[in-house]
Design a protein around this motif. Structure first.
Motif, PDB file in Angstrom:
ATOM      1  N   TYR B  18       0.692  -1.294   0.038  1.00  0.00           N
ATOM      2  CA  TYR B  18       0.039   0.064   0.048  1.00  0.00           C
ATOM      3  C   TYR B  18       0.833   1.185  -0.004  1.00  0.00           C
ATOM      4  O   TYR B  18       0.397   2.176  -0.756  1.00  0.00           O
ATOM      5  CB  TYR B  18      -0.997  -0.039   1.254  1.00  0.00           C
ATOM      6  CG  TYR B  18      -1.738   1.250   1.222  1.00  0.00           C
ATOM      7  CD1 TYR B  18      -2.707   1.428   0.487  1.00  0.00           C
ATOM      8  CD2 TYR B  18      -1.947   2.069   2.321  1.00  0.00           C
ATOM      9  CE1 TYR B  18      -3.784   2.464   0.337  1.00  0.00           C
ATOM     10  CE2 TYR B  18      -2.554   3.157   2.317  1.00  0.00           C
ATOM     11  CZ  TYR B  18      -3.511   3.445   1.235  1.00  0.00           C
ATOM     12  OH  TYR B  18      -4.391   4.471   1.405  1.00  0.00           O
ATOM     13  N   PRO B  20       3.998   2.080  -1.271  1.00  0.00           N
ATOM     14  CA  PRO B  20       4.359   2.584  -2.353  1.00  0.00           C
ATOM     15  C   PRO B  20       3.207   3.158  -3.557  1.00  0.00           C
ATOM     16  O   PRO B  20       3.503   3.945  -4.374  1.00  0.00           O
ATOM     17  CB  PRO B  20       5.133   1.199  -2.949  1.00  0.00           C
ATOM     18  CG  PRO B  20       5.327   0.489  -1.890  1.00  0.00           C
ATOM     19  CD  PRO B  20       4.384   0.877  -0.900  1.00  0.00           C
ATOM     20  N   ARG B  21       2.178   2.628  -3.087  1.00  0.00           N
ATOM     21  CA  ARG B  21       0.980   2.944  -4.037  1.00  0.00           C
ATOM     22  C   ARG B  21       0.315   4.493  -3.633  1.00  0.00           C
ATOM     23  O   ARG B  21      -0.160   5.191  -4.454  1.00  0.00           O
ATOM     24  CB  ARG B  21      -0.279   2.059  -4.004  1.00  0.00           C
ATOM     25  CG  ARG B  21       0.160   0.754  -4.966  1.00  0.00           C
ATOM     26  CD  ARG B  21      -0.794  -0.367  -4.906  1.00  0.00           C
ATOM     27  NE  ARG B  21      -0.526  -1.604  -5.252  1.00  0.00           N
ATOM     28  CZ  ARG B  21      -1.067  -2.494  -5.448  1.00  0.00           C
ATOM     29  NH1 ARG B  21      -2.397  -2.669  -5.004  1.00  0.00           N
ATOM     30  NH2 ARG B  21      -0.824  -3.710  -5.861  1.00  0.00           N
ATOM     31  N   THR B  22       0.466   4.714  -2.565  1.00  0.00           N
ATOM     32  CA  THR B  22      -0.307   5.663  -1.811  1.00  0.00           C
ATOM     33  C   THR B  22       0.555   7.070  -1.696  1.00  0.00           C
ATOM     34  O   THR B  22       0.167   8.096  -1.948  1.00  0.00           O
ATOM     35  CB  THR B  22      -1.161   5.454  -0.638  1.00  0.00           C
ATOM     36  OG1 THR B  22      -2.035   6.592  -0.293  1.00  0.00           O
ATOM     37  CG2 THR B  22      -0.169   5.639   0.480  1.00  0.00           C
ATOM     38  N   PRO B  24       3.393   8.536  -3.070  1.00  0.00           N
ATOM     39  CA  PRO B  24       3.670   9.141  -4.144  1.00  0.00           C
ATOM     40  C   PRO B  24       2.526  10.162  -4.611  1.00  0.00           C
ATOM     41  O   PRO B  24       2.595  11.293  -4.734  1.00  0.00           O
ATOM     42  CB  PRO B  24       4.201   8.394  -5.489  1.00  0.00           C
ATOM     43  CG  PRO B  24       4.663   7.351  -4.804  1.00  0.00           C
ATOM     44  CD  PRO B  24       3.774   7.196  -3.562  1.00  0.00           C
ATOM     45  N   LEU B  25       1.257   9.439  -4.692  1.00  0.00           N
ATOM     46  CA  LEU B  25       0.210  10.219  -4.899  1.00  0.00           C
ATOM     47  C   LEU B  25      -0.357  11.359  -4.034  1.00  0.00           C
ATOM     48  O   LEU B  25      -0.467  12.236  -4.325  1.00  0.00           O
ATOM     49  CB  LEU B  25      -0.998   9.072  -5.211  1.00  0.00           C
ATOM     50  CG  LEU B  25      -2.305   9.262  -5.792  1.00  0.00           C
ATOM     51  CD1 LEU B  25      -2.052   9.758  -7.206  1.00  0.00           C
ATOM     52  CD2 LEU B  25      -3.127   8.178  -5.692  1.00  0.00           C
ATOM     53  N   LEU B  26      -0.239  10.942  -2.774  1.00  0.00           N
ATOM     54  CA  LEU B  26      -0.673  11.936  -1.743  1.00  0.00           C
ATOM     55  C   LEU B  26       0.380  12.995  -1.744  1.00  0.00           C
ATOM     56  O   LEU B  26      -0.112  14.259  -1.728  1.00  0.00           O
ATOM     57  CB  LEU B  26      -0.399  11.381  -0.471  1.00  0.00           C
ATOM     58  CG  LEU B  26      -1.552  10.576   0.181  1.00  0.00           C
ATOM     59  CD1 LEU B  26      -1.209   9.805   1.494  1.00  0.00           C
ATOM     60  CD2 LEU B  26      -2.910  11.062   0.175  1.00  0.00           C
ATOM     61  N   LEU B  28       2.494  14.090  -4.459  1.00  0.00           N
ATOM     62  CA  LEU B  28       2.703  14.680  -5.887  1.00  0.00           C
ATOM     63  C   LEU B  28       1.337  15.337  -6.418  1.00  0.00           C
ATOM     64  O   LEU B  28       1.412  16.476  -7.023  1.00  0.00           O
ATOM     65  CB  LEU B  28       3.175  13.756  -6.876  1.00  0.00           C
ATOM     66  CG  LEU B  28       4.485  13.258  -6.641  1.00  0.00           C
ATOM     67  CD1 LEU B  28       4.945  12.156  -7.955  1.00  0.00           C
ATOM     68  CD2 LEU B  28       5.437  14.522  -6.757  1.00  0.00           C
ATOM     69  N   ALA B  29      -0.007  14.849  -5.885  1.00  0.00           N
ATOM     70  CA  ALA B  29      -1.283  15.324  -6.260  1.00  0.00           C
ATOM     71  C   ALA B  29      -1.375  16.816  -5.710  1.00  0.00           C
ATOM     72  O   ALA B  29      -2.242  17.632  -6.199  1.00  0.00           O
ATOM     73  CB  ALA B  29      -2.275  14.508  -5.964  1.00  0.00           C
ATOM     74  N   HIS B  30      -0.825  17.233  -4.502  1.00  0.00           N
ATOM     75  CA  HIS B  30      -0.931  18.668  -4.265  1.00  0.00           C
ATOM     76  C   HIS B  30       0.260  19.422  -4.269  1.00  0.00           C
ATOM     77  O   HIS B  30       0.552  20.375  -3.784  1.00  0.00           O
ATOM     78  CB  HIS B  30      -0.954  18.288  -2.565  1.00  0.00           C
ATOM     79  CG  HIS B  30      -2.416  17.899  -2.472  1.00  0.00           C
ATOM     80  ND1 HIS B  30      -3.602  18.580  -2.121  1.00  0.00           N
ATOM     81  CD2 HIS B  30      -2.954  16.360  -2.286  1.00  0.00           C
ATOM     82  CE1 HIS B  30      -4.601  17.726  -1.912  1.00  0.00           C
ATOM     83  NE2 HIS B  30      -4.150  16.825  -2.196  1.00  0.00           N
TER      84      HIS B  30
END
Lengths: 237, 107
Positions: B18, B20-22, B24-26, B28-30
């Motif tokens: 979980y 490695p999946r979450t 970068p998203l948390l 980079l999305a901001h």
């Protein structure tokens, strides 16, 4: 992302679009999930352990490796460490998806991240790039794929030895899926070149270096080379 | 193995799946991503899929040696053509399985 637009499309339409995009993934997951379940059953895992694994882990390749390592008598820390290494490629996918989810609230992202797999990633990236796609449809794809995966793996353990080894080309489902997902990504010359570079580098890396570093290593090398080629090409134009 | 051993194992595996999946998203999305990073990340899907696929077609897993002429590679050619012509994910999975199954009888 335009929130008004999201509210104006009905939930049923979102589910339909998500299901249409997800069904080929499910078609691929059913044989692969069954195969994993059969293998796990033959290794001695009870069906509830497989169910627990599919819910908590949801990472096909890592689950196959886990079953193989359990069969070989590996220790629990060794299995967890291997899972980490195998799943590091998802940091790249998660980063690439962030481009299409700017400023989305963290609770949604935390839920969405759970379902990022090779397959849902490739399908959602293709749809995002083509337009007419939003985060709710993407989330639907992830969750339909996840539900199918869980059911397929459990069914596999229950069918167990009824399924002969290698029947119906089960072993090729994942390869077939990767081939088509790769084709979806070939949207111009630079993508084809990057794909060929990644193939060549990953083969050499795989042959020379033990372990699974070839996936992340070759991806980063090929994308970087592709990026500089693209920049060079744009400048010289 | 009993219930709690499986539970520890799968919670551990779940965490390393979980995170490695979450993360970068948390993160980079901001962020306002620079254009070069967006361009580079755009090439990641094709690179990852190709790196996942290619070694499985031309190498043997057991001794990690190069091998042209594996049924995996031979079946991949018509499967690839089918995927290019139809762009159907479900159809490609089925055709690939069918051809590989048939190849098992011939080869």
């Amino acid at each position: 992302m335009n929130s008004k637009e999201e509210f104006s499309s009905s939930q049923q339409k979102i589910f339909q679009d998500g299901a249409v995009a997800a069904w080929p993934i499910c078609l691929g997951y059913i044989p692969i999930g069954l195969a994993l379940g059969v293998l796990a059953q033959q290794t001695g895992l009870p069906w509830w352990a497989v169910a627990m694994m599919s819910v908590l882990v949801f990472a096909g390749s890592a689950q196959f490796i886990c079953v193989a390592m359990l069969a070989a008598g590996a220790t629990i820390p060794a299995i967890i460490f291997t899972t980490l290494v195998v799943n590091l490629r998802h940091t790249l996918m998660s980063s690439a998806l962030a481009v299409y989810l700017p400023g989305v609230n963290r609770r949604f992202l935390a839920l969405f991240a759970y379902g990022i797999t090779d397959e849902s990633f490739a399908v959602n990236m293709t749809r995002f790039r083509d337009g007419g796609w939003d985060r709710w449809r993407a989330l639907t794809v992830n969750h339909i794929a996840n539900a199918t995966w869980i059911l397929a793996t459990i069914t596999g353990t229950l069918l167990g030895q009824l399924v002969p080894k290698g029947a119906f080309g089960i072993d090729y489902a994942l390869t077939g899926m990767f081939i088509c997902l790769l084709v979806f990504q070939l949207q111009g010359r630079i993508y084809i070149i990057t794909g060929i570079l990644a193939a060549l580098i990953s083969i050499v890396w795989y042959l020379l270096i033990p372990g699974d570093s070839y996936i992340v290593g070759a991806s980063i090398c090929a994308a970087t080379l592709g990026y500089f080629l693209q920049r060079h090409y744009r400048r010289s134009k | 193995m009993n219930f709690s051993v499986y539970l520890y194992l799968f919670i551990g595996m779940g965490l390393v799946t979980y995170l490695p999946r979450t993360l970068p998203l948390l993160y980079l999305a901001h962020k306002q991503l620079p254009q070069w990073l967006i361009d580079w990340l755009g090439l990641i899907p094709v690179a990852v899929l190709s790196a996942l696929l290619a070694p499985s077609l031309v190498t043997t897993a057991a001794e990690r040696s190069f091998s042209l002429g594996k049924p995996e590679l031979i079946v991949a050619i018509p499967t690839l053509i089918f995927a290019l012509k139809t762009r159907s994910l479900g159809g490609t999975v089925l055709i690939g399985m069918l051809l590989y199954w048939l190849a098992g009888f011939i080869m």
